[in-house]
Enzyme design. Sequence first.
Site, PDB file in Angstrom:
ATOM      1  N   GLY A 105      37.519  47.107  47.729  1.00 36.01           N
ATOM      2  CA  GLY A 105      36.669  48.158  47.170  1.00 36.01           C
ATOM      3  C   GLY A 105      35.398  48.324  47.974  1.00 36.01           C
ATOM      4  CE  LYS A 106      34.973  54.214  49.166  1.00 36.85           C
ATOM      5  NZ  LYS A 106      35.465  55.151  50.149  1.00 36.85           N
TER       6      LYS A 106
ATOM      7  CE  LYS B 133      34.907  51.407  53.999  1.00 29.38           C
ATOM      8  NZ  LYS B 133      35.901  51.965  54.924  1.00 29.38           N
TER       9      LYS B 133
ATOM     10  CD  GLU C 159      34.138  31.962  42.046  1.00 32.95           C
ATOM     11  OE1 GLU C 159      34.919  31.574  41.168  1.00 32.95           O
ATOM     12  OE2 GLU C 159      32.892  31.881  41.936  1.00 32.95           O
TER      13      GLU C 159
ATOM     14  CG  ASP D  45      22.310  46.513  38.530  1.00 31.27           C
ATOM     15  OD1 ASP D  45      22.317  47.209  37.490  1.00 31.27           O
ATOM     16  OD2 ASP D  45      22.900  46.852  39.572  1.00 31.27           O
TER      17      ASP D  45
ATOM     18  CE  LYS E 192      26.268  47.843  38.112  1.00 34.75           C
ATOM     19  NZ  LYS E 192      25.966  49.087  38.825  1.00 34.75           N
TER      20      LYS E 192
ATOM     21  N   GLY F 115      30.115  46.179  35.351  1.00 29.65           N
ATOM     22  CA  GLY F 115      30.652  46.172  36.714  1.00 29.65           C
ATOM     23  C   GLY F 115      30.200  45.000  37.559  1.00 29.65           C
TER      24      GLY F 115
ATOM     25  CG  ASP G  79      25.710  43.914  43.252  1.00 26.19           C
ATOM     26  OD1 ASP G  79      24.742  43.645  44.000  1.00 26.19           O
ATOM     27  OD2 ASP G  79      26.191  45.053  43.160  1.00 26.19           O
TER      28      ASP G  79
END
Length: 598
Positions: free
Chosen positions: A51-52, A57, A122, A167, A169, A171, A185
Amino acid sequence: MAQVAGKKLTVAPEAAKPPGIPGSSSAVKEIPEILVDPRTRRRYLRGRFLGKGGFAKCYEITDLESREVFAGKIVPKTMLLKPHQKDKMTMEIAIQRSLDHRHVVGFHGFFEDNDFVYVVLELCRRRSLLELHKRRKAVTEPEARYYLKQTISGCQYLHSNRVIHRDLKLGNLFLNDEMEVKIGDFGLATKVEYDGERKKTLCGTPNYIAPEVLGKKGHSFEVDIWSIGCIMYTLLVGKPPFETSCLKETYMRIKKNEYSIPKHINPVAAALIQKMLRSDPTSRPTIDDLLNDEFFTSGYIPSRLPTTCLTVPPRFSIAPSTIDQSLRKPLTAINKGQDSPLVEKQVAPAKEEEMQQPEFTEPADCYLSEMLQQLTCLNAVKPSERALIRQEEAEDPASIPIFWISKWVDYSDKYGLGYQLCDNSVGVLFNDSTRLIMYNDGDSLQYIERNNTESYLNVRSYPTTLTKKITLLKYFRNYMSEHLLKAGANTTPREGDELARLPFLRTWFRTRSAIILHLSNGTVQINFFQDHTKIILCPLMAAVSYIDEKREFRTYKLSLIQEFGCCKELASRLRYARTMVEKLQSSKSAVAHVKASA
């Protein structure tokens, strides 16, 4: 020059050449197939695209010596030309490499060459809670507790190390094969340098942004509590608390603290959400307060969840199990409609309100209307007739289906259709519209009556009325093992598997050119006879997976195919799919074998 714990991030001077000049690296360079860490001489083979996001990427990468598989986050240096971009990347790496916790994505190093920065992380194969949310909408209360407990545990660790994520969330809450939450992230994360420091700036826009960040009043650890409140609301209600179609309106609602909790939500859960979503950051609970709340102390928290929870609600038998498995009677679930958490007759869960019906119910046509609308919009733009087709840009591996049918055998002239799911479980849709599924452990059974009531049994203990059907199921299974599949050993049962529920085959039909199969989780699969290509459509992810003649499996977002186009082969199959979905929808009884010819 940006630096990470004594190691500089360098950006090659030629990266700054203006676009359009020969030799300029503003044209995106090819990512090498073998990635070499110049310091350790470790070599990684770049594999599947994952995914990106933002500038990066992500690929599956394999250490060629140890054969360990990681996630490789790859950032082109052309995206790191400005000092603030470089500093942001440096901060992200510095923070993540300092962390080591069961519920934080593991950091395994970083290196660079002239064109890219590579971060070795990971691998979380089960994607994130965002994909789970899209497929499931609202989850059951025990599941919410399970995910939240792990998220809070990871966040406790961050806060104890003076890190604010900023952040949190769905996702950014990743899931590994064991269905464990991993916070990832750290692109917006920051470190608190001294007690009482209030951060004033924040680059980027967090998904669940706290009112004090919008008000630019200075913020600290409390922003993560706000985000966890938004996550809890979204998991239980099925949509975020302040969501509108307009960002400005959403921000206005956040500033005014304008949201409502539906009546069906357990009052204990609602009270905790309200505490976390207080406008005044100082009146929110701290991260250490959260797990002591009644929501966690008084309710059932599964110790493990099966991967089937990614697409269908679990069954809750006993919490915790105290009955010897060999003595258990077959459990029959009370049918409360397909989307409600299943209650089993033998033992009720700890709290009655946990089993309250969610506010929304699954549509009667099992998402066929949504799928028809999605395909109609896509086909209208004629994606294969674009001047420039960039199909690879439409790829979205995160939307890969959890279940699809890997094998099938048609005995509908006598008994029904037998099939195998990709996890090696086997099912039969009998001609009398009942269904029987044997799990991949070769022992657990799920029986679905004509009215969709589900029962759970095993091959050692079942009513005599099912003897013939179980004999037929075993026959189908053996036939497919011998003739259609590579026979594999039974999988070892793991904790949490007793909560598994599988989607079942809802209806199917054959035409001259294909077989069309509709699963109870909304997935529609079309297998084309002539070239053995397949498409798997998911209305909840608004995505299509295409298995071509070379058996290559790629998943695309339908909205991105609209934007970037696709090849003629995929476009023609999507046109055919629209007609078939229409046929599925118009069939009077969409619960069995539909007679069709096309």
